[in-house]
Design a protein around this motif. Structure first.
Motif, PDB file in Angstrom:
ATOM      1  N   ILE A  56       0.830  -1.207   0.000  1.00  0.00           N
ATOM      2  CA  ILE A  56       0.000   0.000   0.000  1.00  0.00           C
ATOM      3  C   ILE A  56       0.862   1.253   0.000  1.00  0.00           C
ATOM      4  N   LEU A  57       1.910   1.270   0.847  1.00  0.00           N
ATOM      5  CA  LEU A  57       2.762   2.454   0.984  1.00  0.00           C
ATOM      6  C   LEU A  57       3.838   2.561  -0.091  1.00  0.00           C
ATOM      7  N   GLY A  58       4.112   1.445  -0.755  1.00  0.00           N
ATOM      8  CA  GLY A  58       5.171   1.440  -1.762  1.00  0.00           C
ATOM      9  C   GLY A  58       6.563   1.400  -1.162  1.00  0.00           C
ATOM     10  N   LYS A  59       6.656   1.058   0.128  1.00  0.00           N
ATOM     11  CA  LYS A  59       7.961   0.962   0.799  1.00  0.00           C
ATOM     12  C   LYS A  59       7.804   0.139   2.070  1.00  0.00           C
ATOM     13  N   THR A  60       8.948  -0.359   2.551  1.00  0.00           N
ATOM     14  CA  THR A  60       8.935  -1.094   3.809  1.00  0.00           C
ATOM     15  C   THR A  60       8.987  -0.094   4.959  1.00  0.00           C
ATOM     16  N   GLY A  61       8.896  -0.577   6.175  1.00  0.00           N
ATOM     17  CA  GLY A  61       8.917   0.297   7.328  1.00  0.00           C
ATOM     18  C   GLY A  61       9.584  -0.372   8.510  1.00  0.00           C
ATOM     19  N   HIS A  62       9.262   0.124   9.701  1.00  0.00           N
ATOM     20  CA  HIS A  62       9.917  -0.282  10.939  1.00  0.00           C
ATOM     21  C   HIS A  62       8.978  -1.112  11.816  1.00  0.00           C
ATOM     22  N   ILE A  63       9.537  -2.179  12.398  1.00  0.00           N
ATOM     23  CA  ILE A  63       8.811  -3.103  13.268  1.00  0.00           C
ATOM     24  C   ILE A  63       9.569  -3.215  14.589  1.00  0.00           C
ATOM     25  N   ILE A  64       8.826  -3.299  15.686  1.00  0.00           N
ATOM     26  CA  ILE A  64       9.434  -3.476  17.015  1.00  0.00           C
ATOM     27  C   ILE A  64       8.931  -4.781  17.618  1.00  0.00           C
ATOM     28  N   THR A  65       9.867  -5.522  18.230  1.00  0.00           N
ATOM     29  CA  THR A  65       9.525  -6.738  18.967  1.00  0.00           C
ATOM     30  C   THR A  65      10.464  -6.868  20.158  1.00  0.00           C
ATOM     31  N   VAL A  66      10.431  -8.006  20.813  1.00  0.00           N
ATOM     32  CA  VAL A  66      11.255  -8.266  21.989  1.00  0.00           C
ATOM     33  C   VAL A  66      12.165  -9.453  21.684  1.00  0.00           C
ATOM     34  N   SER A 106      11.695   3.677  21.150  1.00  0.00           N
ATOM     35  CA  SER A 106      12.144   2.963  19.949  1.00  0.00           C
ATOM     36  C   SER A 106      11.301   3.276  18.717  1.00  0.00           C
ATOM     37  N   LEU A 107      10.193   3.984  18.920  1.00  0.00           N
ATOM     38  CA  LEU A 107       9.321   4.310  17.785  1.00  0.00           C
ATOM     39  C   LEU A 107      10.032   5.214  16.800  1.00  0.00           C
ATOM     40  N   GLU A 108       9.828   4.935  15.549  1.00  0.00           N
ATOM     41  CA  GLU A 108      10.358   5.767  14.482  1.00  0.00           C
ATOM     42  C   GLU A 108       9.186   6.301  13.677  1.00  0.00           C
ATOM     43  N   GLU A 109       9.470   7.233  12.803  1.00  0.00           N
ATOM     44  CA  GLU A 109       8.407   7.860  12.019  1.00  0.00           C
ATOM     45  C   GLU A 109       7.590   6.840  11.234  1.00  0.00           C
ATOM     46  N   ASP A 110       8.250   5.787  10.773  1.00  0.00           N
ATOM     47  CA  ASP A 110       7.553   4.800   9.949  1.00  0.00           C
ATOM     48  C   ASP A 110       7.304   3.466  10.660  1.00  0.00           C
ATOM     49  N   THR A 111       7.320   3.471  12.003  1.00  0.00           N
ATOM     50  CA  THR A 111       6.965   2.253  12.742  1.00  0.00           C
ATOM     51  C   THR A 111       5.491   1.963  12.477  1.00  0.00           C
ATOM     52  N   PHE A 112       5.211   0.766  12.022  1.00  0.00           N
ATOM     53  CA  PHE A 112       3.829   0.412  11.683  1.00  0.00           C
ATOM     54  C   PHE A 112       3.347  -0.843  12.400  1.00  0.00           C
ATOM     55  N   LEU A 113       4.260  -1.544  13.110  1.00  0.00           N
ATOM     56  CA  LEU A 113       3.885  -2.800  13.753  1.00  0.00           C
ATOM     57  C   LEU A 113       4.728  -3.025  14.998  1.00  0.00           C
ATOM     58  N   VAL A 114       4.068  -3.442  16.078  1.00  0.00           N
ATOM     59  CA  VAL A 114       4.728  -3.862  17.317  1.00  0.00           C
ATOM     60  C   VAL A 114       4.190  -5.246  17.656  1.00  0.00           C
ATOM     61  N   SER A 115       5.096  -6.156  18.039  1.00  0.00           N
ATOM     62  CA  SER A 115       4.691  -7.504  18.436  1.00  0.00           C
ATOM     63  C   SER A 115       5.357  -7.854  19.763  1.00  0.00           C
ATOM     64  N   VAL A 116       4.519  -8.103  20.784  1.00  0.00           N
ATOM     65  CA  VAL A 116       5.005  -8.468  22.119  1.00  0.00           C
ATOM     66  C   VAL A 116       4.140  -9.607  22.640  1.00  0.00           C
ATOM     67  N   MET A 117       4.780 -10.701  23.059  1.00  0.00           N
ATOM     68  CA  MET A 117       4.017 -11.839  23.570  1.00  0.00           C
ATOM     69  C   MET A 117       3.330 -11.486  24.877  1.00  0.00           C
ATOM     70  N   ALA A 118       2.174 -12.073  25.098  1.00  0.00           N
ATOM     71  CA  ALA A 118       1.406 -11.793  26.316  1.00  0.00           C
ATOM     72  C   ALA A 118       2.065 -12.429  27.540  1.00  0.00           C
ATOM     73  N   ALA A 119       2.468 -13.694  27.421  1.00  0.00           N
ATOM     74  CA  ALA A 119       3.107 -14.416  28.526  1.00  0.00           C
ATOM     75  C   ALA A 119       4.310 -15.168  27.980  1.00  0.00           C
TER      76      ALA A 119
END
Length: 174
Positions: A56-66, A106-119
């Motif tokens: 959709i955006l025509g480019k990749t972006g930034h993802i945060i996880t643990v 850690s958020l950046e201008e193009d951060t679009f996804l965060v994934s953190v496990m519940a337990a």
């Protein structure tokens, strides 16, 4: 015909399961997507959402996880990094927890996804999913949690936790 009945019985069983699970999660049953397990569900949520967003955006972006996520989450995210997405793997505190400030910083201008496990599947620590979800919702960032170890043990209402995607698996909940 026995084969037709078998299909009807299977369809009815899936329908009952769909209603039970959606009732527990307090969501519309049409929001559930059944897969073969949590790994496939994680792949669908993480890779599916990321590639669709990039298209959709025509480019990749930034993802945060643990860094302590299960490999069923880390492997697809590292695949996305290979495809050109930027991936930040946060290190938890010595108690195994991530705090909202770590994610916020850690958020950046193009951060679009965060994934953190519940337990956490090894030490059992419960991450602050609600707080992380609120931060993501405020910023318009999609939020995913792998809830395979938490389902049935803690309240997991996606709308209350500001979750866009939640993965879990039948073999953990019988």
């Amino acid at each position: 015909n026995l084969n037709n009945r078998s299909g009807l019985f299977a369809s009815a069983a899936v329908g009952v399961a769909r209603e039970k699970i959606s009732s527990y999660l307090k969501i519309n049953s049409e929001r559930l997507i059944f897969t073969s397990g949590a790994t496939e569900a994680n792949n669908l949520a993480l890779i599916g959402h990321s590639r669709a967003k990039a298209k959709i955006l025509g480019k990749t972006g930034h993802i945060i996880t643990v860094s302590t996520e299960h490999h069923a989450v880390l492997d697809p995210l590292r695949q996305l990094r290979y495809e050109g997405f930027r991936l930040t793997e946060l290190k938890p505190n010595e108690d195994g927890l991530i705090n909202v400030d770590q994610i916020s910083k850690s958020l950046e201008e193009d951060t679009f996804l965060v994934s953190v496990m519940a337990a956490n599947n090894e030490i059992g620590v419960l991450q602050p999913i609600s707080e992380i979800g609120s931060l993501c919702r405020e910023r318009g960032i999609a939020f995913h949690t792998d809830a395979a170890q938490a389902f049935g043990y803690i309240d997991l209402e996606p709308d209350q936790l500001s979750l866009d995607f939640m993965s879990f698996t039948a073999h953990k909940i019988y």
